[in-house]
Scaffold this motif. Structure first.
Motif, PDB file in Angstrom:
ATOM      1  N   THR A   1       0.116 -10.745   6.774  1.00 29.97           N
ATOM      2  CA  THR A   1       0.349 -10.821   5.334  1.00 29.97           C
ATOM      3  C   THR A   1      -0.021 -12.207   4.819  1.00 29.97           C
ATOM      4  N   VAL A   2       0.675 -12.705   3.830  1.00 32.32           N
ATOM      5  CA  VAL A   2       0.304 -13.955   3.176  1.00 32.32           C
ATOM      6  C   VAL A   2       1.108 -15.109   3.754  1.00 32.32           C
ATOM      7  N   ARG A   3       0.444 -16.163   4.179  1.00 36.42           N
ATOM      8  CA  ARG A   3       1.126 -17.318   4.732  1.00 36.42           C
ATOM      9  C   ARG A   3       1.841 -18.091   3.623  1.00 36.42           C
ATOM     10  N   PRO A   4       2.786 -18.962   3.995  1.00 36.74           N
ATOM     11  CA  PRO A   4       3.447 -19.775   2.970  1.00 36.74           C
ATOM     12  C   PRO A   4       2.478 -20.597   2.133  1.00 36.74           C
ATOM     13  N   THR A   5       1.318 -20.923   2.681  1.00 38.17           N
ATOM     14  CA  THR A   5       0.326 -21.684   1.930  1.00 38.17           C
ATOM     15  C   THR A   5      -0.426 -20.832   0.916  1.00 38.17           C
ATOM     16  N   GLY A   6      -0.258 -19.512   0.989  1.00 41.20           N
ATOM     17  CA  GLY A   6      -1.003 -18.620   0.111  1.00 41.20           C
ATOM     18  C   GLY A   6      -2.244 -18.058   0.764  1.00 41.20           C
ATOM     19  N   GLU A   7      -2.588 -18.562   1.962  1.00 45.94           N
ATOM     20  CA  GLU A   7      -3.763 -18.042   2.652  1.00 45.94           C
ATOM     21  C   GLU A   7      -3.523 -16.605   3.085  1.00 45.94           C
ATOM     22  N   THR A   8      -4.474 -15.736   2.793  1.00 44.57           N
ATOM     23  CA  THR A   8      -4.321 -14.322   3.114  1.00 44.57           C
ATOM     24  C   THR A   8      -4.753 -14.051   4.546  1.00 44.57           C
ATOM     25  N   ARG A   9      -3.858 -13.460   5.329  1.00 44.71           N
ATOM     26  CA  ARG A   9      -4.180 -13.040   6.688  1.00 44.71           C
ATOM     27  C   ARG A   9      -4.464 -11.549   6.730  1.00 44.71           C
ATOM     28  N   GLY A  10      -4.172 -10.855   5.691  1.00 43.86           N
ATOM     29  CA  GLY A  10      -4.318  -9.404   5.674  1.00 43.86           C
ATOM     30  C   GLY A  10      -3.196  -8.829   4.845  1.00 43.86           C
ATOM     31  N   ASP A  11      -2.757  -7.669   5.161  1.00 46.36           N
ATOM     32  CA  ASP A  11      -1.632  -7.051   4.506  1.00 46.36           C
ATOM     33  C   ASP A  11      -1.252  -5.781   5.258  1.00 46.36           C
ATOM     34  N   THR A  12      -0.559  -4.900   4.560  1.00 49.33           N
ATOM     35  CA  THR A  12      -0.251  -3.562   5.029  1.00 49.33           C
ATOM     36  C   THR A  12      -1.207  -2.634   4.284  1.00 49.33           C
ATOM     37  N   CYS A  13      -0.843  -1.378   4.075  1.00 48.60           N
ATOM     38  CA  CYS A  13      -1.643  -0.433   3.296  1.00 48.60           C
ATOM     39  C   CYS A  13      -0.743   0.263   2.286  1.00 48.60           C
ATOM     40  N   HIS A  14      -1.362   0.886   1.306  1.00 48.12           N
ATOM     41  CA  HIS A  14      -0.589   1.669   0.351  1.00 48.12           C
ATOM     42  C   HIS A  14      -1.496   2.727  -0.266  1.00 48.12           C
ATOM     43  N   VAL A  15      -0.881   3.873  -0.629  1.00 47.08           N
ATOM     44  CA  VAL A  15      -1.629   4.946  -1.299  1.00 47.08           C
ATOM     45  C   VAL A  15      -0.698   5.651  -2.290  1.00 47.08           C
ATOM     46  N   ASP A  16      -1.241   5.920  -3.479  1.00 50.90           N
ATOM     47  CA  ASP A  16      -0.518   6.670  -4.517  1.00 50.90           C
ATOM     48  C   ASP A  16      -1.387   7.840  -4.957  1.00 50.90           C
ATOM     49  N   VAL A  17      -0.756   9.002  -5.181  1.00 53.82           N
ATOM     50  CA  VAL A  17      -1.494  10.188  -5.625  1.00 53.82           C
ATOM     51  C   VAL A  17      -0.648  10.967  -6.630  1.00 53.82           C
ATOM     52  N   VAL A  18      -1.267  11.460  -7.689  1.00 51.20           N
ATOM     53  CA  VAL A  18      -0.653  12.428  -8.586  1.00 51.20           C
ATOM     54  C   VAL A  18      -1.675  13.527  -8.831  1.00 51.20           C
ATOM     55  N   ASP A  19      -1.234  14.790  -8.844  1.00 48.43           N
ATOM     56  CA  ASP A  19      -2.187  15.884  -9.031  1.00 48.43           C
ATOM     57  C   ASP A  19      -1.979  16.561 -10.386  1.00 48.43           C
ATOM     58  N   ARG A  20      -2.785  17.586 -10.645  1.00 51.99           N
ATOM     59  CA  ARG A  20      -2.790  18.259 -11.950  1.00 51.99           C
ATOM     60  C   ARG A  20      -1.471  18.974 -12.244  1.00 51.99           C
ATOM     61  N   TRP A  21      -0.691  19.272 -11.178  1.00 51.90           N
ATOM     62  CA  TRP A  21       0.576  19.976 -11.358  1.00 51.90           C
ATOM     63  C   TRP A  21       1.757  19.021 -11.561  1.00 51.90           C
ATOM     64  N   GLY A  22       1.507  17.732 -11.387  1.00 52.29           N
ATOM     65  CA  GLY A  22       2.575  16.759 -11.536  1.00 52.29           C
ATOM     66  C   GLY A  22       3.238  16.342 -10.244  1.00 52.29           C
ATOM     67  N   ASN A  23       2.768  16.836  -9.096  1.00 49.85           N
ATOM     68  CA  ASN A  23       3.260  16.340  -7.812  1.00 49.85           C
ATOM     69  C   ASN A  23       2.853  14.876  -7.649  1.00 49.85           C
ATOM     70  N   MET A  24       3.729  14.066  -7.084  1.00 45.85           N
ATOM     71  CA  MET A  24       3.439  12.631  -6.992  1.00 45.85           C
ATOM     72  C   MET A  24       3.903  12.076  -5.650  1.00 45.85           C
ATOM     73  N   VAL A  25       3.112  11.125  -5.117  1.00 40.86           N
ATOM     74  CA  VAL A  25       3.400  10.495  -3.831  1.00 40.86           C
ATOM     75  C   VAL A  25       3.189   8.991  -3.958  1.00 40.86           C
ATOM     76  N   SER A  26       4.110   8.217  -3.404  1.00 40.01           N
ATOM     77  CA  SER A  26       3.935   6.777  -3.201  1.00 40.01           C
ATOM     78  C   SER A  26       4.249   6.494  -1.743  1.00 40.01           C
ATOM     79  N   ALA A  27       3.266   6.050  -0.973  1.00 43.81           N
ATOM     80  CA  ALA A  27       3.447   5.905   0.474  1.00 43.81           C
ATOM     81  C   ALA A  27       2.933   4.547   0.945  1.00 43.81           C
ATOM     82  N   THR A  28       3.718   3.905   1.811  1.00 47.57           N
ATOM     83  CA  THR A  28       3.350   2.605   2.373  1.00 47.57           C
ATOM     84  C   THR A  28       3.350   2.698   3.896  1.00 47.57           C
TER      85      THR A  28
END
Length: 576
Positions: A373-400
């Motif tokens: 993730t992010v070091r105390p200096t602000g240097e980026t080492r990477g991160d995790t992942c994330h995905v959000d989806v909503v469909d035409r019927w109103g189903n919704m997902v937030s996943a990390t």
């Protein structure tokens, strides 16, 4: 609409939606693609926490955070000569929960066959994808460690002994074979039976057996010493996915949903509850006053996290931490200058745990350890992942999804992935609320968010990578959208900051008294205003902090939207 941290995952999910699949089919397809295209940020040996909101049904939390194995006790670690859980190496592995969580979501809420959903991941694993700059950088950093200590990882990730170059097409045939072997078990009378059979094969079949056998060989850990892992096939078999009701907090016309305090999710709710006692101009992150108040509120909530959060604890404690009376007491502690102390609140009948820590220093970094993730200096080492989806019927997902990244522990050669190191977030001190105990979950930082309107209908799914920063960056987003009137994309693009004046969740558990990291775009007046108030400010690049994405559904009209992060040039939103 789909938004995620990698364009290929977004593309896979949107393809599923275009072909008639629902949000759950799409999210699962994206999740397995992320194993392939961002293996330095997540993997099949890691974890996943999700909020799911089926249309016209109550949202629920999908708990894809596995527990400590039966052999992972404080006594065992002490017997190994360790006074902490290492940040890298299989001894720090919790039971993997990501694959089972994705499959549970597909079984319970999806509509597609499991083979069709996994086809996207199989394509990229077998045919290949262009390696990104960040992936290549991580492999390059780890290359000598792989060659010297983790030869199975060298065989999997190095090409002719070296890291791939950005743009080079890379494959993972070992993981593709794992997926195909799992799909051989996709038999049964119904779609649900076929998905469940694949999950059962993961839990009780060749994956569990090969992991158990492989980790018995001692290998180098971040401690600088060699140890065998303790996870066994029986740990896989005992674990099963559970769901729970989200923790909810009303805030400015919306209800904010999070997981419970076996993770850090309630930190966001606690901070919002504190800030709700302040005027609007005191919670504006674009001003020195607002940034100061936000940072101080976060430090108070994070101190409570370390003092009281953990798996299996009394829900009445959480209710007190979220009560208006308690939040008002905490809000009164926000003064005109930066606090340089850890200040947990008082909960009746409990003594707040005060965790040991190291003062933050770059010299404490060990290759492969901690979270990317992010070091105390602000240097980026990477991160995790994330995905959000909503469909035409109103189903919704937030996943990390996270954990099991390629630098966490040696790759299991027959399976094509590494185990995670989530146990590094536990303490060997039994008085800690998040002490290491067999069968209990480590206090994860994975923290997706969902918003409901006044009628209880899901209107937004959002989240970000970032370890201890996940709820900090999401807080800024919510304040800008719900108080400041920003659009989702404006809120994601706005300058970010976070405090490091907290006990880090990842090894080596550092604390930087008064520390704040800000993007330089926030402006010199804010930076100097924070310094004048006593904050120790580190200025990072203008587009270096925050990895948010979101999908939205307007109340009443049902109009869909999506927004994604441009930092790092990998996040992507798509839809129609």
């Amino acid at each position: 609409m789909t938004a995620s941290t990698h364009w290929l995952a977004t593309g896979a999910a949107q393809s599923v939606l275009e072909r008639g699949g629902n949000a759950f089919d799409a999210a699962v397809a994206a999740g397995f693609v992320l194993h392939i295209v961002e293996p330095h940020l997540n993997g099949a040996g890691g974890d996943m926490v999700a909020l799911v909101a089926p249309a016209s049904r109550r949202p629920e939390v999908v708990v894809g955070q596995g527990p400590a194995p039966a052999g992972a006790s404080a006594d065992h670690f002490a017997g190994q000569g360790l006074d902490h859980v290492p940040g890298a190496g299989a001894l720090a592995a919790a039971v993997p929960g990501a694959v089972e969580a994705w499959l549970w979501m597909l079984e319970e809420h999806g509509s597609w066959e499991v083979a069709d959903v996994l086809a996207y991941a199989l394509h990229y694993a077998e045919t290949g994808h262009e390696a990104g700059r960040q992936l290549c950088g991580v492999i390059s950093t780890m290359a000598s460690h792989f060659r010297d200590h983790w030869p199975t990882s060298a065989d999997l990730w190095l090409r002719d002994g070296a890291a791939p170059e950005p743009g080079q097409v890379v494959t993972n045939h070992a993981y593709a074979r794992t997926l195909r072997r799992l799909l051989e078990h996709a038999v049964g009378q119904t779609r649900e039976h076929r998905v469940a059979a694949v999950g059962e094969a993961w839990r009780t079949g060749f994956v569990a057996e090969e992991v158990s056998s492989f980790v018995r060989t001692p290998h180098r850990h971040s401690s600088g010493t060699d140890h065998a892992g303790v996870i066994g096939a029986e740990d896989f078999a005992r674990f099963s996915i559970t769901t729970e009701e989200p923790v909810a907090l009303p805030f400015r016309g919306r209800t904010v949903l999070k997981s419970s305090f076996w993770g850090q999710g309630p930190v966001l709710l606690q901070t919002l509850a504190i800030l709700d006692h302040l005027d609007d101009d005191q919670v504006d992150p674009s001003t020195a006053t607002g940034a100061h108040c936000v940072i101080e509120a976060l430090k108070l909530a994070m101190a409570d996290r370390d003092a009281y959060y953990g798996d299996g604890h009394d829900p009445a404690v959480l209710a007190q931490l979220l009560s208006p009376q308690y939040a008002a007491e905490r809000a009164r502690l926000i003064g005109d200058t930066a606090s340089l102390e850890l200040r947990p609140g008082t909960v009746e009948g409990l003594v707040p745990y005060r965790p040991p820590f190291e003062l933050a220093a770059e010299s404490s970094t060990v290759v492969g350890a901690g979270e990317p993730t992010v070091r105390p200096t602000g240097e980026t080492r990477g991160d995790t992942c994330h995905v959000d989806v909503v469909d035409r019927w109103g189903n919704m997902v937030s996943a990390t999804p996270s954990g099991g990244w390629l630098q966490s522990s040696p790759a299991v050669p027959s399976l094509g992935f590494a185990l995670g190191t989530r146990l590094q977030m536990t303490w060997l001190d039994p008085s800690s609320p998040s002490a290491l105990r067999p069968g209990t979950r480590p206090r994860t930082t994975l923290s997706p968010t969902m918003l409901l309107d006044r009628d209880g209908v899901a209107t937004a799914a959002l989240g970000t990578p970032g370890g201890d920063q996940q709820d900090q960056w999401q807080l800024l987003y919510l304040l800008r959208v719900l108080v400041g009137g920003y659009s989702p994309q404006e809120a994601i693009d706005a300058p970010m900051f976070h405090t490091t004046s907290i006990t880090g969740s990842f090894w080596p558990r550092t604390w930087a008294p008064g520390g704040v990291v800000v993007e330089d775009r926030i402006g010199e007046d804010v930076i100097e205003g924070l310094r004048a108030r006593g904050h120790v400010v580190t200025v990072s690049g203008g587009w270096s902090l925050g990895r948010l994405s979101t999908v939205t559904r307007e109340p009443g009209t049902g109009r869909l939207g999506a927004a994604a992060n441009s930092r790092g040039a990998q996040g992507y939103a798509a839809g129609r």
